[in-house]
Design a protein around this motif. Structure first.
Motif, PDB file in Angstrom:
ATOM      1  N   GLU A  43       0.829  -1.207   0.000  1.00 62.21           N
ATOM      2  CA  GLU A  43       0.000   0.000   0.000  1.00 62.21           C
ATOM      3  C   GLU A  43       0.865   1.260   0.000  1.00 62.21           C
ATOM      4  O   GLU A  43       0.525   2.255  -0.644  1.00 62.21           O
ATOM      5  CB  GLU A  43      -0.941  -0.004   1.204  1.00 62.21           C
ATOM      6  N   ALA A  44       1.987   1.204   0.693  1.00 62.98           N
ATOM      7  CA  ALA A  44       2.912   2.342   0.696  1.00 62.98           C
ATOM      8  C   ALA A  44       3.490   2.556  -0.702  1.00 62.98           C
ATOM      9  O   ALA A  44       3.614   3.695  -1.164  1.00 62.98           O
ATOM     10  CB  ALA A  44       4.027   2.114   1.713  1.00 62.98           C
ATOM     11  N   LEU A  45       3.807   1.469  -1.385  1.00 60.54           N
ATOM     12  CA  LEU A  45       4.310   1.575  -2.754  1.00 60.54           C
ATOM     13  C   LEU A  45       3.226   2.123  -3.681  1.00 60.54           C
ATOM     14  O   LEU A  45       3.518   2.925  -4.579  1.00 60.54           O
ATOM     15  CB  LEU A  45       4.815   0.217  -3.247  1.00 60.54           C
ATOM     16  N   ALA A  46       1.997   1.723  -3.455  1.00 59.21           N
ATOM     17  CA  ALA A  46       0.883   2.247  -4.254  1.00 59.21           C
ATOM     18  C   ALA A  46       0.722   3.748  -4.009  1.00 59.21           C
ATOM     19  O   ALA A  46       0.411   4.507  -4.933  1.00 59.21           O
ATOM     20  CB  ALA A  46      -0.408   1.502  -3.920  1.00 59.21           C
ATOM     21  N   ARG A  47       0.953   4.171  -2.787  1.00 59.20           N
ATOM     22  CA  ARG A  47       0.879   5.603  -2.474  1.00 59.20           C
ATOM     23  C   ARG A  47       1.977   6.362  -3.225  1.00 59.20           C
ATOM     24  O   ARG A  47       1.750   7.455  -3.736  1.00 59.20           O
ATOM     25  CB  ARG A  47       1.020   5.814  -0.968  1.00 59.20           C
ATOM     26  N   LEU A  48       3.156   5.770  -3.301  1.00 58.16           N
ATOM     27  CA  LEU A  48       4.241   6.388  -4.067  1.00 58.16           C
ATOM     28  C   LEU A  48       3.887   6.450  -5.553  1.00 58.16           C
ATOM     29  O   LEU A  48       4.141   7.463  -6.215  1.00 58.16           O
ATOM     30  CB  LEU A  48       5.544   5.618  -3.861  1.00 58.16           C
ATOM     31  N   ASP A  49       3.297   5.380  -6.067  1.00 62.70           N
ATOM     32  CA  ASP A  49       2.853   5.386  -7.468  1.00 62.70           C
ATOM     33  C   ASP A  49       1.862   6.523  -7.711  1.00 62.70           C
ATOM     34  O   ASP A  49       1.950   7.235  -8.715  1.00 62.70           O
ATOM     35  CB  ASP A  49       2.188   4.054  -7.841  1.00 62.70           C
ATOM     36  N   ALA A  50       0.932   6.687  -6.791  1.00 60.47           N
ATOM     37  CA  ALA A  50      -0.075   7.740  -6.933  1.00 60.47           C
ATOM     38  C   ALA A  50       0.568   9.124  -6.879  1.00 60.47           C
ATOM     39  O   ALA A  50       0.198  10.017  -7.654  1.00 60.47           O
ATOM     40  CB  ALA A  50      -1.137   7.601  -5.843  1.00 60.47           C
TER      41      ALA A  50
END
Length: 64
Positions: A43-50
């Motif tokens: 989820e943290a990586l997804a936040r970075l993607d966003a």
């Protein structure tokens, strides 16, 4: 470069493949905040993607 080397492995991999030249400080701030809020590493990586998508979107609107 040593700051990037000190990043957690999953975060280091993300930075390597990022479209933008992120600073270690910036990605670590987003990563840490996500984990402190109870999010998983994915989820943290997804936040970075966003965050990266939002930045790219802003930059594309500025280049006309």
């Amino acid at each position: 470069m040593s700051r990037h080397d000190a990043l957690p492995p999953a975060l280091r991999r993300w930075v390597i493949h990022a479209a933008l030249p992120w600073s270690a400080r910036s990605v670590l701030r987003i990563w840490t905040r996500a984990l402190q809020q109870g999010q998983s590493e994915d989820e943290a990586l997804a936040r970075l993607d966003a965050a990266e998508r939002a930045t790219l979107r802003r930059e594309s609107f500025g280049c006309a």
